[in-house]
Design a protein around this motif. Structure first.
Motif, PDB file in Angstrom:
ATOM      1  N   THR B  66      11.721  12.479  21.810  1.00 14.40           N
ATOM      2  CA  THR B  66      12.622  13.495  21.231  1.00 14.40           C
ATOM      3  C   THR B  66      11.838  14.474  20.362  1.00 14.40           C
ATOM      4  O   THR B  66      12.290  15.592  20.129  1.00 14.40           O
ATOM      5  CB  THR B  66      13.753  12.855  20.410  1.00 14.40           C
ATOM      6  OG1 THR B  66      13.188  12.006  19.411  1.00 14.40           O
ATOM      7  CG2 THR B  66      14.672  12.029  21.290  1.00 14.40           C
ATOM      8  N   SER B  94      22.276  17.765  22.586  1.00 18.74           N
ATOM      9  CA  SER B  94      22.009  16.750  23.609  1.00 18.74           C
ATOM     10  C   SER B  94      20.812  17.194  24.459  1.00 18.74           C
ATOM     11  O   SER B  94      20.370  18.344  24.390  1.00 18.74           O
ATOM     12  CB  SER B  94      23.241  16.553  24.492  1.00 18.74           C
ATOM     13  OG  SER B  94      23.499  17.731  25.228  1.00 18.74           O
ATOM     14  N   THR B 160      20.438  11.343  31.814  1.00 13.06           N
ATOM     15  CA  THR B 160      19.470  11.330  30.712  1.00 13.06           C
ATOM     16  C   THR B 160      20.095  10.670  29.490  1.00 13.06           C
ATOM     17  O   THR B 160      21.234  10.968  29.143  1.00 13.06           O
ATOM     18  CB  THR B 160      19.064  12.775  30.347  1.00 13.06           C
ATOM     19  OG1 THR B 160      18.620  13.442  31.527  1.00 13.06           O
ATOM     20  CG2 THR B 160      17.968  12.798  29.300  1.00 13.06           C
ATOM     21  N   GLU B 161      19.358   9.769  28.869  1.00 12.98           N
ATOM     22  CA  GLU B 161      19.823   9.160  27.620  1.00 12.98           C
ATOM     23  C   GLU B 161      18.638   9.018  26.679  1.00 12.98           C
ATOM     24  O   GLU B 161      17.481   8.947  27.115  1.00 12.98           O
ATOM     25  CB  GLU B 161      20.470   7.794  27.881  1.00 12.98           C
ATOM     26  CG  GLU B 161      21.804   7.888  28.604  1.00 12.98           C
ATOM     27  CD  GLU B 161      22.541   6.564  28.694  1.00 12.98           C
ATOM     28  OE1 GLU B 161      22.352   5.699  27.806  1.00 12.98           O
ATOM     29  OE2 GLU B 161      23.306   6.397  29.664  1.00 12.98           O
ATOM     30  N   THR B 162      18.937   8.978  25.397  1.00 13.88           N
ATOM     31  CA  THR B 162      17.868   8.808  24.407  1.00 13.88           C
ATOM     32  C   THR B 162      18.106   7.532  23.608  1.00 13.88           C
ATOM     33  O   THR B 162      19.247   7.085  23.434  1.00 13.88           O
ATOM     34  CB  THR B 162      17.805   9.994  23.427  1.00 13.88           C
ATOM     35  OG1 THR B 162      19.030  10.063  22.703  1.00 13.88           O
ATOM     36  CG2 THR B 162      17.575  11.304  24.152  1.00 13.88           C
ATOM     37  N   VAL B 167      13.135   9.545  25.279  1.00 14.87           N
ATOM     38  CA  VAL B 167      14.047  10.136  26.265  1.00 14.87           C
ATOM     39  C   VAL B 167      13.805   9.482  27.620  1.00 14.87           C
ATOM     40  O   VAL B 167      12.665   9.444  28.105  1.00 14.87           O
ATOM     41  CB  VAL B 167      13.809  11.658  26.393  1.00 14.87           C
ATOM     42  CG1 VAL B 167      14.799  12.275  27.373  1.00 14.87           C
ATOM     43  CG2 VAL B 167      13.889  12.334  25.033  1.00 14.87           C
ATOM     44  N   ASP B 195      11.905   8.467  15.835  1.00 11.06           N
ATOM     45  CA  ASP B 195      12.520   9.798  15.820  1.00 11.06           C
ATOM     46  C   ASP B 195      12.010  10.647  14.661  1.00 11.06           C
ATOM     47  O   ASP B 195      12.213  11.854  14.639  1.00 11.06           O
ATOM     48  CB  ASP B 195      14.057   9.687  15.775  1.00 11.06           C
ATOM     49  CG  ASP B 195      14.545   8.801  14.642  1.00 11.06           C
ATOM     50  OD1 ASP B 195      13.792   7.917  14.202  1.00 11.06           O
ATOM     51  OD2 ASP B 195      15.669   9.008  14.179  1.00 11.06           O
TER      52      ASP B 195
END
Lengths: 106, 469
Positions: B66, B94, B160-162, B167, B195
């Protein structure tokens, strides 16, 4: 040896930080970029598909062509990536008071 | 049973004795058997094809951090095998991903490694797409049959997901939610606050082996005293090995202490590696009075004290062991991360588009910059001089082709050369398949998971054929 002439281009107040603006100087469109790393001047013409560079996003001393995102190093004009290997023309820039000058080849 | 490899009555496996269920606790036993796999999986185009059909589209793939995305329009391109993905930050914060393929004629739309943009324009015929993938402009639209373009073809989105600053993308979109799929204990990755770290160095070198040969060597510490003999004085090579669900795993390696294999002259005979680790923790090794038995503990104490002085609150969520040791964590199928409070060392083993005997070895260094004269990048990061570690500007990927020796540091180069030799030997008629021991349990674990993906998909295909016939 290239001969240059010092030409006033704009006032600093016309180009707020983190923006860029094109000016016509002796029939050449010159892009003044006010970055977090200072002021830079390049020809307002992408060496890939000849789009204007004005309005391209900037990060540090890099400018991204608004069309295909080719990244140019504003210090040298060098591109990154596969789309072009040709640098864009850069100009020496100086500021006197709030007035911006560039050295344009003649 | 002793939990210290130096004790005479110690028997592998190592159990650090932390409470079961805690982040440091040993995972419940998983029996992966002791069969010998066919070595052709390391070089056959057929096995590569199976992976491309049954594995890669179905797993969550680590595509970016990210930290790569600061403002809307920031994008990066990730290449994985035959595919390329554009990953871009949206106005609402997002992250979306798209196949890097124009719906018009398939031309690669984005050919810049990373950048920031308001739209994507295909270089071929200048079709334009918003950062959300929507079609915005077809040049000379009136020259197209309306029916052909009535669906307003945009970029094809990839799920897509974090999670915890990372990511992930999933190609077939049918995988469970990322949080459920990650096999690690709850909160494991989040504890490090990735993060809040910045990516300060990214290298990609082409290695002459199958991607799994690469993963295999990094998934065990059994080779440490042999391929990396200089580490004996500062790292214990007997690790606590933890196998988790879905092919995930972890090994905890004691850092800042002599291996049980290492002989020393006297109790103040500190190895160079330990001296560096003390220095990294802010302890002057020249005036250090402790013995070889105290170093690991003193590194922990020094890091705790420094974190308190610098108000690094995430240290409160980390155990003493996490401050000194290597929590080497495997994300199935192709990622290994060295987790440390100061930074995370990500290795990604990316399959080659066509050659089963090549892969790309990605090193991504996430680092939490601390502006303090007594705090610096840990030496284990092998950061070259002059690299900007403030994270102000995401660096370009440094790339090396297969015929170039990558600048990845002395220890990793030892692995680089070993991997080549393994790959060559694996192809010998005399090699019957790997004999993985207990210290290599993580290797067997993720191979078993790969086999499950392939077998399950193939059996589904057979069932479907039977139904249709």
């Amino acid at each position: 040896m290239t001969t240059t002439t010092l030409i006033r281009v704009a006032d600093l107040t016309e180009i707020p930080p983190e923006t860029n603006k094109a000016f016509l100087v002796n029939d050449v469109s010159v892009l003044i970029c006010h970055t977090s790393q200072g002021l830079f001047a390049v020809e307002n013409l992408c060496s890939h598909q000849l789009a204007t560079l004005e309005g391209g996003k900037m990060k540090s001393c890099y400018l991204f062509c608004p069309k295909h995102s080719v990244r140019f190093d504003l210090r040298t004009g060098q591109p990154a990536g596969n789309l072009t290997k040709t640098p864009v023309q850069t100009y020496k820039i100086s500021v006197v008071g709030t007035e911006i000058f560039i050295n344009l080849p003649i | 049973m002793s939990s210290n490899p130096r004790d005479k009555n110690f028997r592998f496996p190592l159990d650090l004795g932390a409470p079961p269920g805690s982040l440091e606790g040993r995972s419940p036993h998983i029996d992966n058997g002791h069969d010998i796999v066919d070595p052709s999986r390391y070089y056959s185009p057929e096995f590569m094809r199976k992976e491309w059909t049954h594995l890669w589209p179905k797993v969550w793939i680590l595509a970016a951090a990210t930290a790569d995305f600061q403002e809307p329009g920031d994008f990066t391109v990730y290449e994985h095998g035959q595919e390329e993905f554009i990953i871009v930050l949206q106005d609402d914060g997002s992250i979306k991903s798209f196949y890097n393929s124009c719906p018009h004629r398939g031309h690669r739309i984005c050919q810049t490694e990373r950048g920031s943009t308001a739209k994507f324009t295909c270089p071929f015929h200048s079709w334009e797409f918003g950062c959300n993938g929507d079609l915005e402009k077809i040049v000379d639209e009136d020259t197209f049959n309306k029916k052909l373009i009535q669906h307003r073809p945009g970029l094809t989105e990839v799920r897509t997901e974090t999670l915890a600053g990372l990511v992930f993308i999933n190609m077939d979109g049918k995988a469970p939610p990322l949080k459920d799929w990650i096999g690690l204990p709850e909160g494991y990755l989040e504890a490090y606050q990735m993060d809040k770290m910045k990516l300060v160095r990214h290298t990609r070198s082409e290695w002459s082996s199958n991607w799994k040969t690469g993963v295999d060597i990094f998934y065990e510490s059994y080779h440490l005293p042999h391929i990396h003999p200089e580490t004996r004085g500062s790292i214990e090579d007997f690790s606590q090995i933890d196998l988790y669900k879905n092919g995930f795993s972890r090994m905890i390696m004691w850092f800042g202490i002599k291996s049980h294999r290492h002989e020393y002259r006297d109790e103040h005979d500190l190895d160079q590696g330990v001296r560096i680790m003390l220095e990294d923790a802010g302890v002057d090794p020249n005036s250090y009075k402790g013995t070889v038995h105290d170093t690991r503990r003193d590194i922990q104490i020094a890091k705790h004290e420094r974190a308190k002085r610098l108000s690094l609150d995430h240290y409160d969520n980390l155990t003493d062991g996490q401050l000194s040791d290597g929590w080497i964590t495997g994300l199935f199928p192709n990622v290994q991360m060295g987790m440390h409070a100061e930074g995370v060392f990500i290795m990604r083993f990316v399959p080659h588009p066509t050659d089963p005997e090549r892969f790309y070895y990605d090193n991504m260094l996430l680092y939490r910059h601390v502006d303090d004269p007594y705090y610096d990048v840990p030496k284990w990061m092998a950061m070259p001089e002059g690299v900007d570690v403030t994270g102000e500007l995401r660096p370009d990927i440094e790339r090396w082709n297969a015929d170039e020796e990558p600048e990845i540091g002395y220890v990793l180069l030892q692995d680089y050369h070993a991997v080549k030799d393994v790959q060559r030997g694996i192809k010998s008629r005399g090699f019957k398949g790997p004999l993985w021991g207990e210290q290599e349990a993580r290797v067997r674990h993720y191979h078993k998971e790969i086999d499950r993906y392939i077998e399950q998909s193939e059996s589904n295909t057979v069932s479907l054929r039977e139904i249709n016939s």
